[in-house]
Write an enzyme that holds these catalytic residues in place. Sequence first.
Site, mmCIF file in Angstrom:
data_model
loop_
_atom_site.group_PDB
_atom_site.id
_atom_site.type_symbol
_atom_site.label_atom_id
_atom_site.label_comp_id
_atom_site.label_asym_id
_atom_site.label_seq_id
_atom_site.Cartn_x
_atom_site.Cartn_y
_atom_site.Cartn_z
ATOM 1 N N ASP A 20 75.976 62.810 109.039
ATOM 2 C CA ASP A 20 76.185 63.222 107.641
ATOM 3 C C ASP A 20 77.478 62.630 107.080
ATOM 4 O O ASP A 20 78.437 62.421 107.815
ATOM 5 C CB ASP A 20 76.213 64.763 107.573
ATOM 6 C CG ASP A 20 75.946 65.271 106.166
ATOM 7 O OD1 ASP A 20 75.547 64.472 105.293
ATOM 8 O OD2 ASP A 20 76.139 66.487 105.938
ATOM 9 N N ARG A 24 79.539 60.627 100.700
ATOM 10 C CA ARG A 24 80.952 60.884 100.414
ATOM 11 C C ARG A 24 81.824 59.690 100.810
ATOM 12 O O ARG A 24 82.781 59.356 100.132
ATOM 13 C CB ARG A 24 81.420 62.166 101.124
ATOM 14 C CG ARG A 24 81.088 63.415 100.323
ATOM 15 C CD ARG A 24 81.122 64.651 101.173
ATOM 16 N NE ARG A 24 79.944 64.743 102.028
ATOM 17 C CZ ARG A 24 79.800 65.644 102.984
ATOM 18 N NH1 ARG A 24 80.758 66.504 103.224
ATOM 19 N NH2 ARG A 24 78.689 65.671 103.684
ATOM 20 N N ASN A 68 65.017 65.484 102.437
ATOM 21 C CA ASN A 68 65.665 64.335 101.793
ATOM 22 C C ASN A 68 64.768 63.615 100.781
ATOM 23 O O ASN A 68 65.250 62.810 99.981
ATOM 24 C CB ASN A 68 66.176 63.325 102.840
ATOM 25 C CG ASN A 68 67.414 63.794 103.573
ATOM 26 O OD1 ASN A 68 67.619 63.485 104.743
ATOM 27 N ND2 ASN A 68 68.282 64.548 102.908
HETATM 28 C C1 IPE Z 1 70.860 66.405 106.942
HETATM 29 O O1 IPE Z 1 71.809 65.938 106.049
HETATM 30 C C2 IPE Z 1 69.831 65.370 107.170
HETATM 31 C C3 IPE Z 1 70.298 64.120 107.795
HETATM 32 C C4 IPE Z 1 71.472 63.905 108.319
HETATM 33 C C5 IPE Z 1 69.319 63.085 107.838
HETATM 34 P P1 IPE Z 1 71.817 66.403 104.520
HETATM 35 O O2 IPE Z 1 73.070 65.851 103.944
HETATM 36 O O3 IPE Z 1 70.548 66.035 103.860
HETATM 37 O O4 IPE Z 1 71.887 67.978 104.676
HETATM 38 P P2 IPE Z 1 72.226 69.106 103.618
HETATM 39 O O5 IPE Z 1 71.224 68.971 102.524
HETATM 40 O O6 IPE Z 1 73.606 68.836 103.102
HETATM 41 O O7 IPE Z 1 72.136 70.382 104.368
HETATM 42 C C1 IPE Z 2 73.662 61.418 105.582
HETATM 43 O O1 IPE Z 2 74.621 61.212 104.603
HETATM 44 C C2 IPE Z 2 72.486 60.499 105.433
HETATM 45 C C3 IPE Z 2 71.230 61.159 105.057
HETATM 46 C C4 IPE Z 2 71.101 62.432 104.826
HETATM 47 C C5 IPE Z 2 70.072 60.313 104.947
HETATM 48 P P1 IPE Z 2 74.511 61.887 103.167
HETATM 49 O O2 IPE Z 2 73.808 60.924 102.252
HETATM 50 O O3 IPE Z 2 73.919 63.220 103.230
HETATM 51 O O4 IPE Z 2 76.030 61.964 102.774
HETATM 52 P P2 IPE Z 2 76.737 63.072 101.889
HETATM 53 O O5 IPE Z 2 76.449 64.397 102.518
HETATM 54 O O6 IPE Z 2 76.151 62.961 100.513
HETATM 55 O O7 IPE Z 2 78.175 62.698 101.931
HETATM 56 MG MG MG Z 3 74.756 65.058 103.452
#
Ligand code: IPE
Ligand code: IPE
Ligand code: MG
Length: 260
Positions: A20, A24, A68
């Site tokens: 994750d 950001r 997602n």
């Molecule tokens: C969880 O991350 C899914 C993956 C890392 C693929 P998200 O960024 O989608 O999770 P939430 O929505 O913040 O809980």
């Molecule tokens: C994780 O990074 C990747 C996926 C969930 C596919 P994010 O895209 O959720 O990154 P943040 O949480 O917005 O920083």
């Molecule tokens: Mg995320």
Amino acid sequence: MIGESTVQKPDPQHIGIIMDGNGRWAKQRGHSRPRGHKEGAKATRTIIDACQDLGIRYLTLYAFSAENWNRPNLEVRALMELLELFLARETKTLVKRRVRLHAIGRIDELPTSARKALEKAIEATKEFDDWHLTLALNYSSRNEVLDAAKAFAQAVARGEISPDTTDWGDFSKHLDTAELPDPDLIIRTSGETRISNFLLMQSAYAEFYFTETLWPDFDKEQLEKALSCYRNRERRYGKTGEQLATHSSTAQSNPLQPSA
Ligand code: IPE
Ligand code: IPE
Ligand code: MG
């Protein structure tokens, strides 16, 4: 000194990672979110290699959750394209390193070209057994449990399983992870301290490690930090610390893990 501190605790056999923080990471640098995912893919490569170098036999990466799909179309499309590119580039390395690729999640609902690239990579590595990389794609633990419950009910209806079974293995063999041991350690990057529908059943006795580091910045050194934290944990599985100290040889076995 004789005692707990002299007992070398084993490293995890199976690590699951909620990767994750790509968005950001990009935002902090004024980049687009897809650029963050691209950087995240580089970290993914580094960590796959690092796990093998550190002797971790099973690595499961949460790459795309069923939730997602709710992101903007452009981002979803970029993620699917990145998945294809990743598989096209990495399959050769997986074969060279003798890593078997698995996928968990509702794979049949992925866009056709991504699904085909995935199936091709899985096929190319299917003979290997020493190292296992699992990608969780369109994955939701609750969906997985629903699908497993359906398959379990059908097996009961066919008379293959007793409806009175009390054996977790009778049910867990219908989960997407049937071929994998339970994860010992779940890592989540980016400072979030939630599970987001990842391996809920399988992580019943996992240790959790949360770090502020954003996924694109997570490297081998960070992984080693997580491992050293893991080694300091005492996995009691319901027993007392005193019991573990006297029977250190049986201390680390998960009573919920069906035997292979
Ligand atoms: C969880 O991350 C899914 C993956 C890392 C693929 P998200 O960024 O989608 O999770 P939430 O929505 O913040 O809980
Ligand atoms: C994780 O990074 C990747 C996926 C969930 C596919 P994010 O895209 O959720 O990154 P943040 O949480 O917005 O920083
Ligand atoms: Mg995320």
